[in-house]
Design a protein around this motif. Structure first.
Motif, PDB file in Angstrom:
ATOM      1  N   VAL A  55      -7.523  11.415 -83.191  1.00  0.00           N
ATOM      2  CA  VAL A  55      -8.520  10.512 -82.612  1.00  0.00           C
ATOM      3  C   VAL A  55      -9.132   9.641 -83.707  1.00  0.00           C
ATOM      4  O   VAL A  55      -9.398   8.452 -83.497  1.00  0.00           O
ATOM      5  N   MET A  56      -9.350  10.229 -84.886  1.00  0.00           N
ATOM      6  CA  MET A  56      -9.869   9.435 -86.004  1.00  0.00           C
ATOM      7  C   MET A  56      -8.946   8.250 -86.283  1.00  0.00           C
ATOM      8  O   MET A  56      -9.393   7.106 -86.411  1.00  0.00           O
ATOM      9  N   GLY A  57      -7.649   8.533 -86.383  1.00  0.00           N
ATOM     10  CA  GLY A  57      -6.698   7.465 -86.647  1.00  0.00           C
ATOM     11  C   GLY A  57      -6.651   6.441 -85.530  1.00  0.00           C
ATOM     12  O   GLY A  57      -6.533   5.231 -85.776  1.00  0.00           O
ATOM     13  N   LEU A  58      -6.753   6.913 -84.289  1.00  0.00           N
ATOM     14  CA  LEU A  58      -6.736   6.022 -83.133  1.00  0.00           C
ATOM     15  C   LEU A  58      -7.917   5.060 -83.174  1.00  0.00           C
ATOM     16  O   LEU A  58      -7.762   3.840 -83.017  1.00  0.00           O
ATOM     17  N   VAL A  59      -9.117   5.593 -83.407  1.00  0.00           N
ATOM     18  CA  VAL A  59     -10.318   4.755 -83.468  1.00  0.00           C
ATOM     19  C   VAL A  59     -10.261   3.824 -84.680  1.00  0.00           C
ATOM     20  O   VAL A  59     -10.654   2.651 -84.597  1.00  0.00           O
ATOM     21  N   SER A  64     -13.350  16.774 -70.296  1.00  0.00           N
ATOM     22  CA  SER A  64     -14.738  16.728 -70.778  1.00  0.00           C
ATOM     23  C   SER A  64     -14.799  16.897 -72.291  1.00  0.00           C
ATOM     24  O   SER A  64     -15.520  16.170 -72.987  1.00  0.00           O
ATOM     25  N   ARG A  65     -14.030  17.846 -72.813  1.00  0.00           N
ATOM     26  CA  ARG A  65     -14.017  18.065 -74.264  1.00  0.00           C
ATOM     27  C   ARG A  65     -13.395  16.874 -74.978  1.00  0.00           C
ATOM     28  O   ARG A  65     -13.890  16.436 -76.017  1.00  0.00           O
ATOM     29  N   TRP A  66     -12.320  16.343 -74.420  1.00  0.00           N
ATOM     30  CA  TRP A  66     -11.688  15.181 -75.027  1.00  0.00           C
ATOM     31  C   TRP A  66     -12.644  13.991 -75.092  1.00  0.00           C
ATOM     32  O   TRP A  66     -12.709  13.293 -76.105  1.00  0.00           O
ATOM     33  N   LEU A  67     -13.400  13.769 -74.022  1.00  0.00           N
ATOM     34  CA  LEU A  67     -14.341  12.644 -74.009  1.00  0.00           C
ATOM     35  C   LEU A  67     -15.451  12.838 -75.038  1.00  0.00           C
ATOM     36  O   LEU A  67     -15.925  11.868 -75.642  1.00  0.00           O
ATOM     37  N   ARG A  68     -15.867  14.082 -75.247  1.00  0.00           N
ATOM     38  CA  ARG A  68     -16.878  14.339 -76.282  1.00  0.00           C
ATOM     39  C   ARG A  68     -16.327  13.997 -77.665  1.00  0.00           C
ATOM     40  O   ARG A  68     -17.037  13.443 -78.513  1.00  0.00           O
ATOM     41  N   ILE A  69     -15.057  14.322 -77.893  1.00  0.00           N
ATOM     42  CA  ILE A  69     -14.437  14.002 -79.181  1.00  0.00           C
ATOM     43  C   ILE A  69     -14.330  12.489 -79.361  1.00  0.00           C
ATOM     44  O   ILE A  69     -14.612  11.951 -80.439  1.00  0.00           O
ATOM     45  N   PHE A  70     -13.947  11.782 -78.309  1.00  0.00           N
ATOM     46  CA  PHE A  70     -13.879  10.320 -78.383  1.00  0.00           C
ATOM     47  C   PHE A  70     -15.269   9.732 -78.634  1.00  0.00           C
ATOM     48  O   PHE A  70     -15.432   8.817 -79.452  1.00  0.00           O
ATOM     49  N   ASP A  71     -16.268  10.240 -77.931  1.00  0.00           N
ATOM     50  CA  ASP A  71     -17.638   9.759 -78.099  1.00  0.00           C
ATOM     51  C   ASP A  71     -18.090   9.924 -79.549  1.00  0.00           C
ATOM     52  O   ASP A  71     -18.654   9.004 -80.158  1.00  0.00           O
ATOM     53  N   ARG A  72     -17.829  11.102 -80.118  1.00  0.00           N
ATOM     54  CA  ARG A  72     -18.240  11.370 -81.503  1.00  0.00           C
ATOM     55  C   ARG A  72     -17.581  10.398 -82.473  1.00  0.00           C
ATOM     56  O   ARG A  72     -18.240   9.831 -83.354  1.00  0.00           O
ATOM     57  N   LEU A 113     -16.048   7.435 -81.876  1.00  0.00           N
ATOM     58  CA  LEU A 113     -16.457   6.047 -81.649  1.00  0.00           C
ATOM     59  C   LEU A 113     -17.823   5.795 -82.276  1.00  0.00           C
ATOM     60  O   LEU A 113     -18.056   4.757 -82.900  1.00  0.00           O
ATOM     61  N   CYS A 114     -18.726   6.754 -82.118  1.00  0.00           N
ATOM     62  CA  CYS A 114     -20.064   6.621 -82.704  1.00  0.00           C
ATOM     63  C   CYS A 114     -19.998   6.633 -84.223  1.00  0.00           C
ATOM     64  O   CYS A 114     -20.499   5.720 -84.887  1.00  0.00           O
ATOM     65  N   TRP A 115     -19.369   7.645 -84.793  1.00  0.00           N
ATOM     66  CA  TRP A 115     -19.369   7.812 -86.245  1.00  0.00           C
ATOM     67  C   TRP A 115     -18.562   6.737 -86.965  1.00  0.00           C
ATOM     68  O   TRP A 115     -18.684   6.579 -88.180  1.00  0.00           O
ATOM     69  N   SER A 116     -17.763   5.982 -86.238  1.00  0.00           N
ATOM     70  CA  SER A 116     -17.024   4.891 -86.874  1.00  0.00           C
ATOM     71  C   SER A 116     -17.954   3.788 -87.361  1.00  0.00           C
ATOM     72  O   SER A 116     -17.605   3.023 -88.258  1.00  0.00           O
ATOM     73  N   GLY A 117     -19.143   3.668 -86.746  1.00  0.00           N
ATOM     74  CA  GLY A 117     -20.046   2.581 -87.089  1.00  0.00           C
ATOM     75  C   GLY A 117     -19.670   1.265 -86.452  1.00  0.00           C
ATOM     76  O   GLY A 117     -20.249   0.226 -86.782  1.00  0.00           O
ATOM     77  N   VAL A 118     -18.724   1.288 -85.510  1.00  0.00           N
ATOM     78  CA  VAL A 118     -18.239   0.058 -84.881  1.00  0.00           C
ATOM     79  C   VAL A 118     -18.769  -0.097 -83.461  1.00  0.00           C
ATOM     80  O   VAL A 118     -18.904  -1.213 -82.967  1.00  0.00           O
TER      81      VAL A 118
END
Length: 422
Positions: A131-135, A52-60, A62-67
């Motif tokens: 995660v930042m680098g991954l996205v 659940s925490r990992w998915l929240r980090i991915f969600d954040r 993915l959103c903040w990337s602007g993509v």
């Protein structure tokens, strides 16, 4: 299935977007699009106690990337409810002989994987920087332009009762650090293209000066000061060679734009010659054109000039004050501040068609925009709470959020974005 790629404005022509089919999509004008995605964990990922925490980090991220727009996102600016997904993003937990890793796979709605990127786990965990680098990498594979998560913004920071200093922070409001090391007021930081140097303006009882900071603990250098033949100085904007800058210098009481070589320290080369004030230059990515502010028309307006001809053209003509122009990283748009109803607001414009779009609409000042390195977001200074703070928005004006977590009484102004991660 056609996949739209984010794009800005094509120079005098339409932009051809990448697709995963034979269909050609043509996008032109001031445009901004994001992929609508469904984020799905696989069984192993979903079974992890930290899922659940990992998915929240991915969600954040993915959103903040602007993509991306994400179905069921926690962020209103990125929710994709009511939209048919363009693709799925599969969050997978994979065990290998070298240890466990998280894989982010891009798949069609039928589940067929198009591409993927991996991130290693350390002791079963990961840092958000991973995660930042991954996205960033996934965005780069999809669009040809990596996202800017984790990159650095320099700005002026003033603690109550103290002078302004130059500080830096990353896209998530973390890794706050002081940069300037002098007893003077420090303003207008400008990163070199390689992110290894910073110039900024200092103000003291002796007047103004341009400082060069090579970072990494190296001594700062005074480039130009009022003690010399020039009066008021402020700067500036860098050429891609990381050796030359364009800045504002005042000689005999008249402010004009000059080119200055940091390596040779030769006599500055004058670029504008007008009896009115020319200031706030910003160099286009091709290093052939500048946009700047001048009061030649009576009030502050934006002007455009080719460096080889030296001929200036006026870009804005309304009665409002226009200031703080900055080229987008692809050289197709200019972001700037415009006075509307007694308040500064952020606009973007196509300098060739004069098409413009207003991005901010608050009953407060929004000014001093700077583009993210990928051109998908802008950071600017605004005072909705009474004190100027840094904010981030998508280039369509949505998704405004505070960049920093610095206490309310601290003032944050003059941001400048670098692609470098510290």
């Amino acid at each position: 299935m056609a996949i739209l790629v984010w794009t800005g404005i094509a120079w005098f022509s339409a932009a051809h977007a990448q697709t995963y089919s034979s269909e050609e999509i043509i996008i032109s004008g001031i445009g901004f699009s994001r992929f609508t995605v469904q984020l799905e964990p696989d069984a192993a990922f979903a079974a992890h106690p930290e899922a659940s925490r990992w998915l929240r980090i991915f969600d954040r991220n993915l959103c903040w990337s602007g993509v991306f727009r994400i179905q069921d996102s926690r962020y209103n600016a990125c929710k994709a409810q009511g939209r048919t997904p363009d693709m799925k993003l599969l969050a997978q937990l994979v065990k290998t002989t070298g240890g466990s890793l998280v894989r982010l796979a891009v798949a069609g709605n039928d589940g067929s994987v198009l591409l993927s990127q991996d991130m290693k786990l350390q002791n079963g965990e990961f840092e958000e920087t991973g995660v930042m680098g991954l996205v960033n990498r996934v965005a780069g594979e999809l669009t040809g332009v990596p996202a800017s998560l984790g990159s650095t913004v320099a700005f002026s920071l003033r603690q109550p009762g103290r002078r302004k200093i130059i500080a830096r922070i990353n896209t998530h409001g973390r890794r706050l650090s002081g940069v300037s090391r002098n007893p003077f007021i420090s303003l207008f930081p400008r990163w070199s293209p390689d992110g290894k140097s910073l110039i900024y303006t200092t103000v003291s009882r002796q007047g103004t000066a341009i400082m060069l900071d090579r970072l990494k603990g190296q001594p700062m250098q005074v480039l130009l000061s009022r003690k010399g033949q020039f009066g008021i100085t402020s700067g500036g904007t860098w050429f891609d060679d990381n050796e030359r800058i364009i800045l504002t210098l005042s000689r005999n009481g008249n402010a004009d734009l000059y080119e200055f070589n940091l390596r040779t320290r030769a006599e500055p080369k004058r670029l504008t010659k007008h009896r009115r004030i020319d200031t706030s230059p910003h160099l286009a990515p091709d290093n052939q054109r500048i946009v700047f502010v001048s009061d030649r028309a009576g009030r502050e307006q934006l002007f455009y000039q080719e460096l080889d001809t030296g001929i200036a053209f006026q870009l804005t003509f309304d009665g409002s004050s226009n200031s703080n122009p900055v080229w987008s990283p692809d050289g197709t748009l200019i972001a700037y501040s415009k006075m509307i109803g007694g308040r500064q607001q952020i606009f973007i414009m196509d300098p060739f068609t004069e098409e413009s779009r207003r991005l901010t609409r608050g009953n407060y000042n929004c000014e001093q925009p700077t583009w993210s390195p990928d051109g998908r977001l802008l950071t600017f200074s605004a005072n909705p709470t009474g004190t100027y703070k840094l904010y981030v928005i998508f280039m369509d004006g949505s998704g405004m959020r505070r960049l920093t977590r610095i206490p309310r009484e601290f003032e944050e102004t003059g941001p400048n974005w670098s692609p470098r991660n510290f």
